[in-house]
Design a protein around this motif. Sequence first.
Motif, PDB file in Angstrom:
ATOM      1  N   PRO A  10       9.147  -1.759  -0.932  1.00 11.40           N
ATOM      2  CA  PRO A  10       9.746  -0.448  -1.179  1.00 11.40           C
ATOM      3  C   PRO A  10      11.106  -0.317  -0.490  1.00 11.40           C
ATOM      4  N   HIS A  11      11.925   0.564  -1.029  1.00 15.63           N
ATOM      5  CA  HIS A  11      13.195   0.882  -0.380  1.00 15.63           C
ATOM      6  C   HIS A  11      12.906   1.472   0.997  1.00 15.63           C
ATOM      7  N   PHE A  18       4.931   5.695  -1.011  1.00 13.06           N
ATOM      8  CA  PHE A  18       4.434   4.620  -1.874  1.00 13.06           C
ATOM      9  C   PHE A  18       2.969   4.278  -1.595  1.00 13.06           C
ATOM     10  N   LEU A  19       2.616   4.103  -0.332  1.00 11.25           N
ATOM     11  CA  LEU A  19       1.304   3.563   0.018  1.00 11.25           C
ATOM     12  C   LEU A  19       0.125   4.396  -0.497  1.00 11.25           C
ATOM     13  N   ARG A  47       5.332  -2.891   8.285  1.00 10.75           N
ATOM     14  CA  ARG A  47       5.261  -1.883   7.211  1.00 10.75           C
ATOM     15  C   ARG A  47       6.431  -1.976   6.220  1.00 10.75           C
ATOM     16  N   SER A  48       6.919  -3.181   5.993  1.00 14.37           N
ATOM     17  CA  SER A  48       8.037  -3.339   5.056  1.00 14.37           C
ATOM     18  C   SER A  48       7.599  -3.808   3.669  1.00 14.37           C
ATOM     19  N   ARG A  49       6.395  -4.398   3.573  1.00 13.17           N
ATOM     20  CA  ARG A  49       5.913  -4.930   2.300  1.00 13.17           C
ATOM     21  C   ARG A  49       4.427  -4.647   2.132  1.00 13.17           C
ATOM     22  N   VAL A  50       4.029  -4.528   0.873  1.00 16.35           N
ATOM     23  CA  VAL A  50       2.624  -4.381   0.504  1.00 16.35           C
ATOM     24  C   VAL A  50       2.248  -5.594  -0.340  1.00 16.35           C
ATOM     25  N   PHE A  51       1.139  -6.219   0.018  1.00 16.80           N
ATOM     26  CA  PHE A  51       0.622  -7.386  -0.701  1.00 16.80           C
ATOM     27  C   PHE A  51      -0.685  -6.982  -1.367  1.00 16.80           C
ATOM     28  N   LEU A  52      -0.784  -7.241  -2.660  1.00 19.49           N
ATOM     29  CA  LEU A  52      -2.011  -6.962  -3.405  1.00 19.49           C
ATOM     30  C   LEU A  52      -2.704  -8.264  -3.762  1.00 19.49           C
ATOM     31  N   TYR A  53      -4.034  -8.255  -3.658  1.00 18.69           N
ATOM     32  CA  TYR A  53      -4.859  -9.372  -4.092  1.00 18.69           C
ATOM     33  C   TYR A  53      -5.899  -8.787  -5.032  1.00 18.69           C
TER      34      TYR A  53
END
Length: 98
Positions: A10-11, A18-19, A47-53
Amino acid sequence: MYVVTVVFEPHAGQMDAFLPLMQENARRSLEDEPGCHRFDVCLTEDRSRVFLYEIYSDEAAFVVHVETAHFKSFDAAVADMVREKTVNIYRLAQPREG
């Protein structure tokens, strides 16, 4: 099994907005989509990136996922919040028997 990983960046200043939207999308996917078996939302320590699995029964189940109203709503809501999005597709490797 059909495995999807996604990294969202996210920016700056958008993670708090976003979260919760991401977590709601994951919850709805697991509850409403029989072909969705796993949907983990992971956050980097800074807290700069979100990883989805995500794990789906097959590619068709993933196609159903991206056509759901809850996914389309999520995708539209976060479009301007995301600086970068990277998607990778895998097949779950089954261990050899014997």
